[in-house]
Write an enzyme that holds these catalytic residues in place. Structure first.
Site, PDB file in Angstrom:
ATOM      1  N   SER A 273       6.645   1.136   0.931  1.00 22.72           N
ATOM      2  CA  SER A 273       6.404   1.171  -0.686  1.00 22.72           C
ATOM      3  C   SER A 273       7.447   1.825  -1.436  1.00 22.72           C
ATOM      4  O   SER A 273       7.978   1.080  -2.547  1.00 22.72           O
ATOM      5  CB  SER A 273       5.063   1.235  -1.029  1.00 22.72           C
ATOM      6  OG  SER A 273       4.940   2.727  -1.447  1.00 22.72           O
TER       7      SER A 273
ATOM      8  N   PRO B 208       0.868  -1.208  -0.163  1.00 21.65           N
ATOM      9  CA  PRO B 208       0.024  -0.044  -0.009  1.00 21.65           C
ATOM     10  C   PRO B 208       0.745   1.141   0.019  1.00 21.65           C
ATOM     11  O   PRO B 208       1.923   1.463   0.747  1.00 21.65           O
ATOM     12  CB  PRO B 208      -0.633  -0.218   1.188  1.00 21.65           C
ATOM     13  CG  PRO B 208      -0.307  -1.211   2.034  1.00 21.65           C
ATOM     14  CD  PRO B 208       0.591  -2.180   1.214  1.00 21.65           C
TER      15      PRO B 208
ATOM     16  N   ASP C 262      14.188   1.820   6.560  1.00 22.34           N
ATOM     17  CA  ASP C 262      13.458   1.255   5.455  1.00 22.34           C
ATOM     18  C   ASP C 262      14.036   0.456   4.315  1.00 22.34           C
ATOM     19  O   ASP C 262      13.867  -0.449   4.123  1.00 22.34           O
ATOM     20  CB  ASP C 262      12.319   2.212   4.757  1.00 22.34           C
ATOM     21  CG  ASP C 262      11.074   2.798   5.476  1.00 22.34           C
ATOM     22  OD1 ASP C 262      11.191   2.367   6.709  1.00 22.34           O
ATOM     23  OD2 ASP C 262      10.164   2.990   4.872  1.00 22.34           O
TER      24      ASP C 262
ATOM     25  N   ALA D  57      10.426   2.439  -1.143  1.00 19.87           N
ATOM     26  CA  ALA D  57      11.930   1.877  -0.799  1.00 19.87           C
ATOM     27  C   ALA D  57      12.121   0.617  -1.583  1.00 19.87           C
ATOM     28  O   ALA D  57      12.916   0.314  -2.440  1.00 19.87           O
ATOM     29  CB  ALA D  57      12.412   2.003   0.795  1.00 19.87           C
ATOM     30  N   ALA D  58      10.737   0.247  -1.150  1.00 18.02           N
ATOM     31  CA  ALA D  58      10.721  -1.280  -2.135  1.00 18.02           C
ATOM     32  C   ALA D  58      10.749  -1.085  -3.578  1.00 18.02           C
ATOM     33  O   ALA D  58      11.590  -1.898  -4.287  1.00 18.02           O
ATOM     34  CB  ALA D  58       9.619  -2.130  -1.568  1.00 18.02           C
TER      35      ALA D  58
HETATM   36  O1  PMV Z   1       6.043   5.703   7.408  1.00 20.61           O
HETATM   37  P1  PMV Z   1       7.282   4.663   7.458  1.00 20.61           P
HETATM   38  O2  PMV Z   1       6.902   3.194   7.704  1.00 20.61           O
HETATM   39  O3  PMV Z   1       7.998   4.914   6.141  1.00 20.61           O
HETATM   40  O4  PMV Z   1       8.302   4.828   8.876  1.00 20.61           O
HETATM   41  C1  PMV Z   1       8.998   6.084   9.145  1.00 20.61           C
HETATM   42  C2  PMV Z   1       9.793   5.492  10.266  1.00 20.61           C
HETATM   43  C3  PMV Z   1      10.328   6.929  11.106  1.00 20.61           C
HETATM   44  O5  PMV Z   1      11.018   6.565  12.241  1.00 20.61           O
HETATM   45  C4  PMV Z   1       9.070   7.625  11.495  1.00 20.61           C
HETATM   46  C5  PMV Z   1      11.075   7.719  10.114  1.00 20.61           C
HETATM   47  C6  PMV Z   1      12.492   7.196   9.735  1.00 20.61           C
HETATM   48  O6  PMV Z   1      12.967   7.694   8.762  1.00 20.61           O
HETATM   49  O7  PMV Z   1      13.008   6.119  10.310  1.00 20.61           O
END
Ligand code: PMV
Length: 321
Positions: free
Chosen positions: A108, A101, A152, A110-111
């Protein structure tokens, strides 16, 4: 020449999000139930740098040169070309699809980057190492998220549970017992950059309070790591729920995420928390064979739009011991 394809999993953060941006540790795990996929097909009749990109999930069907320079796929391919020191690309068609999603906290973006770098570099006969793949994906994350921690792109590239501290080599985690997590999508899209920037603002306004919260999250993360690796795993759930409460205090939860967390806990989950940036996206719940059906039903009844299941398994040799 046959098509070259590559894929990359989604991810979820078990604990430590937000605090990880400020130097605290975090734990992330891959979610292989969802995948991004990139397929490259040569275009022998095309001219140099003629690259057609189709990505139906984002309604994209265009040539690379027509994309704005800030477009993530254009940035990624430009950085790839520079790092391989190629004067130009041969003509090819690139098709990108994903079941992860978008803006849901499952990595998504980064993948997609990881799958593209792998497919294109392999197609060019210059397959990149994981380290190179992760670093190219990180460059794009930076221009979109401002101050990403790098968690990520790392967990998605290596497709393995990781203990991660920003700016340090990550450590692979090996769990001592199988664990099952249910991930529930709130249906609310949330922009990581906006939430991360709000937390930064709040931290600047009240550094003392926020640093105490980041530190408390980091301490929980270390406790979770210990129990993942050595047990007792029964104690992990309580730490996850405590992490959710700290994320509420950081101001990154919302009514719907709290509702999903409460629903999972009331239905018997050992622990539950929001995962990722918050204000939308997903929660995760630690479940077992006995309560998985009840927790799934409770999450759906509480408005979850999608459920994903991910397992952490010990290495085979550890099971046999
Ligand atoms: O929303 P996501 O899954 O891309 O996660 C971000 C994670 C954070 O710690 C809020 C930001 C980061 O860069 O680590």
């Amino acid at each position: 020449m046959p098509a070259v394809s590559a894929h990359a999993p989604g991810k979820t953060i078990l604990c430590g999000e937000h605090a990880v941006v400020y130097g605290q540790p975090a734990i992330a795990i891959p979610v292989t139930q969802v995948q991004a996929r990139a397929v490259v097909v040569a275009n022998p009749r095309g001219s140099a740098n003629q690259i057609r990109i189709t990505a139906p999930d984002i309604h994209l069907d265009d040539f690379l040169e027509n994309l704005p320079e800030s477009h993530p796929i254009r940035q990624l391919l430009t950085n790839l070309q520079n790092s391989l020191q190629l004067p130009h690309f041969p003509a090819f068609d690139l098709r990108v699809t994903s079941t992860i999603p978008i803006a849901g906290g499952m990595g998504s973006g980064a993948a997609v980057s990881v799958a593209i770098v792998r497919a294109v570099s392999t197609f060019l006969g210059r397959p990149m190492t994981n380290e190179q793949v992760s670093s190219l994906a990180f460059e794009v994350e930076k221009s979109y998220h401002g101050t990403p921690s790098g968690i990520d792109n790392t967990v998605i590239t290596y497709a393995h549970p990781i203990f991660f501290i920003r700016g340090q080599p990550f450590e692979s985690l090996h769990v001592c017992q199988p664990l099952t997590f249910l991930i529930a999508n709130s249906g609310i899209k949330s922009e990581t950059a906006a939430v991360v920037s709000d937390v930064r603002q709040a931290w600047q306004n009240d550094p003392h309070r926020y640093e105490a919260l980041f530190h408390a999250i980091g301490t929980l993360t270390v406790q979770v790591r210990r129990r993942l690796e050595r047990g007792p795993t029964e104690e992990i759930g309580g730490f996850l729920t405590a992490n959710h409460q700290l994320l509420q205090e950081l101001g990154v939860s919302c009514t719907q995420l709290d509702k999903l967390v409460d629903a999972a806990l009331s239905a018997g989950a050992q622990g539950a928390k929001l995962t990722g940036a918050g204000r939308g996206g997903n929660i995760l719940a630690l479940v077992n064979e006995e309560n998985i059906a009840a927790v799934s039903t409770a999450l759906r009844n509480a408005g979850a739009t999608n459920l994903y299941l991910t397992n952490l398994m010990p290495a085979t040799s550890e099971v046999e011991k």
